[in-house]
Design a protein around this motif. Structure first.
Motif, PDB file in Angstrom:
ATOM      1  N   ALA A  85       0.860  -1.182   0.000  1.00  0.00           N
ATOM      2  CA  ALA A  85       0.000   0.000   0.000  1.00  0.00           C
ATOM      3  C   ALA A  85       0.897   1.234   0.000  1.00  0.00           C
ATOM      4  N   TRP A  86       0.442   2.269  -0.674  1.00  0.00           N
ATOM      5  CA  TRP A  86       1.247   3.489  -0.778  1.00  0.00           C
ATOM      6  C   TRP A  86       0.498   4.656  -0.146  1.00  0.00           C
ATOM      7  N   VAL A  87       1.188   5.339   0.761  1.00  0.00           N
ATOM      8  CA  VAL A  87       0.618   6.481   1.465  1.00  0.00           C
ATOM      9  C   VAL A  87       1.363   7.734   1.028  1.00  0.00           C
ATOM     10  N   GLY A  88       0.611   8.735   0.573  1.00  0.00           N
ATOM     11  CA  GLY A  88       1.215   9.964   0.102  1.00  0.00           C
ATOM     12  C   GLY A  88       0.925  11.138   1.007  1.00  0.00           C
ATOM     13  N   VAL A  89       1.928  11.986   1.197  1.00  0.00           N
ATOM     14  CA  VAL A  89       1.777  13.283   1.857  1.00  0.00           C
ATOM     15  C   VAL A  89       2.072  14.323   0.781  1.00  0.00           C
ATOM     16  N   ILE A  90       1.069  15.135   0.423  1.00  0.00           N
ATOM     17  CA  ILE A  90       1.143  15.970  -0.768  1.00  0.00           C
ATOM     18  C   ILE A  90       0.908  17.440  -0.408  1.00  0.00           C
ATOM     19  N   PRO A  91       1.962  18.241  -0.240  1.00  0.00           N
ATOM     20  CA  PRO A  91       1.781  19.682  -0.028  1.00  0.00           C
ATOM     21  C   PRO A  91       1.767  20.425  -1.363  1.00  0.00           C
ATOM     22  N   PHE A  92       0.948  21.474  -1.448  1.00  0.00           N
ATOM     23  CA  PHE A  92       0.900  22.334  -2.631  1.00  0.00           C
ATOM     24  C   PHE A  92       0.088  23.572  -2.283  1.00  0.00           C
ATOM     25  N   TRP A  93      -0.109  24.447  -3.256  1.00  0.00           N
ATOM     26  CA  TRP A  93      -1.036  25.564  -3.074  1.00  0.00           C
ATOM     27  C   TRP A  93      -1.868  25.695  -4.337  1.00  0.00           C
ATOM     28  N   MET A  94      -3.055  26.255  -4.191  1.00  0.00           N
ATOM     29  CA  MET A  94      -3.961  26.354  -5.323  1.00  0.00           C
ATOM     30  C   MET A  94      -4.416  27.792  -5.524  1.00  0.00           C
ATOM     31  N   SER A  95      -4.842  28.077  -6.759  1.00  0.00           N
ATOM     32  CA  SER A  95      -5.354  29.391  -7.099  1.00  0.00           C
ATOM     33  C   SER A  95      -6.499  29.233  -8.098  1.00  0.00           C
ATOM     34  N   GLY A  96      -7.199  30.324  -8.358  1.00  0.00           N
ATOM     35  CA  GLY A  96      -8.264  30.293  -9.346  1.00  0.00           C
ATOM     36  C   GLY A  96      -9.401  29.361  -9.003  1.00  0.00           C
ATOM     37  N   VAL A  97      -9.600  29.062  -7.740  1.00  0.00           N
ATOM     38  CA  VAL A  97     -10.657  28.141  -7.326  1.00  0.00           C
ATOM     39  C   VAL A  97     -12.005  28.832  -7.476  1.00  0.00           C
ATOM     40  N   ARG A  98     -12.892  28.238  -8.233  1.00  0.00           N
ATOM     41  CA  ARG A  98     -14.220  28.828  -8.407  1.00  0.00           C
ATOM     42  C   ARG A  98     -15.209  27.772  -8.869  1.00  0.00           C
ATOM     43  N   PHE A  99     -16.476  28.014  -8.587  1.00  0.00           N
ATOM     44  CA  PHE A  99     -17.544  27.182  -9.111  1.00  0.00           C
ATOM     45  C   PHE A  99     -17.895  27.637 -10.522  1.00  0.00           C
ATOM     46  N   ARG A 100     -18.464  26.728 -11.280  1.00  0.00           N
ATOM     47  CA  ARG A 100     -18.828  27.031 -12.657  1.00  0.00           C
ATOM     48  C   ARG A 100     -19.802  28.222 -12.707  1.00  0.00           C
ATOM     49  N   ALA A 101     -19.529  29.128 -13.623  1.00  0.00           N
ATOM     50  CA  ALA A 101     -20.377  30.293 -13.890  1.00  0.00           C
ATOM     51  C   ALA A 101     -20.402  31.292 -12.738  1.00  0.00           C
ATOM     52  N   LEU A 102     -19.500  31.124 -11.767  1.00  0.00           N
ATOM     53  CA  LEU A 102     -19.439  32.060 -10.647  1.00  0.00           C
ATOM     54  C   LEU A 102     -18.036  32.640 -10.533  1.00  0.00           C
ATOM     55  N   PRO A 103     -17.916  33.854 -10.050  1.00  0.00           N
ATOM     56  CA  PRO A 103     -16.583  34.424  -9.843  1.00  0.00           C
ATOM     57  C   PRO A 103     -15.918  33.793  -8.630  1.00  0.00           C
ATOM     58  N   PRO A 104     -14.609  33.887  -8.516  1.00  0.00           N
ATOM     59  CA  PRO A 104     -13.929  33.366  -7.332  1.00  0.00           C
ATOM     60  C   PRO A 104     -14.349  34.096  -6.065  1.00  0.00           C
ATOM     61  N   VAL A 105     -14.395  33.385  -4.965  1.00  0.00           N
ATOM     62  CA  VAL A 105     -14.644  33.989  -3.655  1.00  0.00           C
ATOM     63  C   VAL A 105     -13.285  34.377  -3.079  1.00  0.00           C
ATOM     64  N   PRO A 106     -13.067  35.635  -2.726  1.00  0.00           N
ATOM     65  CA  PRO A 106     -11.722  36.097  -2.346  1.00  0.00           C
ATOM     66  C   PRO A 106     -11.035  35.263  -1.277  1.00  0.00           C
ATOM     67  N   THR A 107     -11.757  34.843  -0.245  1.00  0.00           N
ATOM     68  CA  THR A 107     -11.114  34.104   0.843  1.00  0.00           C
ATOM     69  C   THR A 107     -11.011  32.606   0.584  1.00  0.00           C
TER      70      THR A 107
END
Length: 275
Positions: A85-107
């Motif tokens: 079995a393989w266990v992963g620890v995955i750090p990263f950061w994301m941007s541009g997160v938004r729902f379809r047809a909606l603008p991004p929520v600032p926070t």
């Protein structure tokens, strides 16, 4: 808003800059039209969210299946590679997160995230191998509340800091809510160019196009779509890493298998109830 990393000679920080269209168009047609690499066709359901992932470290440890199997819901089958079995620890950061047809929520449109995961298959549907998350820590409390309520994912609010220097990434995460004690302090960097071909293990841990959630003994699948991962060899130093320990696993003393990915655009589809 669109976000990027601003760089100085000493350190970098995440800041916002004026909005502009994402790759291709706001609906990413260049990504959606590239499907030949997928192991199964795109879902018929419409996508509901889009995200951009940055500076990912894939750190994976091999564990005996009997150590991981009790921690995965019995409604899912543990997926193994080379009998482990393989266990992963995955750090990263994301941007541009938004729902379809909606603008991004600032926070909740740009924030670091850190997940601990393994790999599973759904009973009676083994043709769609996916990811199972033990935990996901994020710096946006709004994103944490939304993912818990909307998808049933085990998100936790954390104090997080990401510094992108010219030659390395410094990543810090400390969980703010119970169960406390989940902490990661790591520095990682690339050691070579993007690999032209992936190993079988790299394909096993990265080229997965869905995740599974079990809510009230009912399995739900959330499908995703993105271009193939562009992986680079990496090295890392872990000053503190209690992420797996808090999830009931003791990582082996051996060094993890490491890969780095600079950037990926990802579509997320509505959850599907299975059986």
């Amino acid at each position: 808003m669109r976000y990027k990393l601003t760089r100085s000679r000493k350190r970098s920080s995440l800041v916002d800059i004026p909005d502009r269209p994402m790759t291709g168009s706001p609906d990413f047609p260049s990504v959606l039209s590239s499907t030949a690499h997928r192991p199964w066709p795109l879902p018929e359901l419409p996508w509901v969210m889009v995200q951009r992932w940055h500076d990912l470290l894939f750190a994976h440890w091999a564990l005996p299946p009997e150590k991981v199997r009790p921690l995965v819901p019995p409604d899912l089958e543990l997926d193994t590679f080379d009998g482990k079995a393989w266990v992963g620890v995955i750090p990263f950061w994301m941007s541009g997160v938004r729902f379809r047809a909606l603008p991004p929520v600032p926070t909740a449109s740009m924030f670091p995230e850190l997940n601990v995961r393994t790999y599973v298959r759904a009973p009676r549907q083994p043709d769609k191998p996916g990811v199972y998350f033990f935990s996901l820590d994020a710096a946006s409390v709004l994103a944490v509340l939304g993912a818990r309520a909307g998808a049933g994912l085990p998100y936790f609010w954390a104090k997080m800091d990401v510094q992108t220097l010219p030659d390395q990434i410094r990543y810090r995460s400390e969980r703010r809510q119970r169960p406390r004690g989940a902490e990661l302090r790591a520095t990682y960097r690339t050691t070579g160019p993007v690999a032209q071909r992936k190993t079988d293990l790299e394909r096993f841990v990265t080229e997965r196009y869905c995740l599974y959630v079990v809510r009230s003994r009912i399995v739900h699948r959330i499908q995703i779509h993105h271009l193939p991962w562009s992986l680079q060899p990496a090295e890392a130093e872990f000053e503190v890493n209690t992420m797996a320990t808090l999830n009931g696993m003791e990582l082996p003393a051996e060094k993890p298998i490491l890969q780095f990915a600079k950037f990926l655009e990802v579509y997320i589809f509505a959850p599907e109830r299975l059986g």
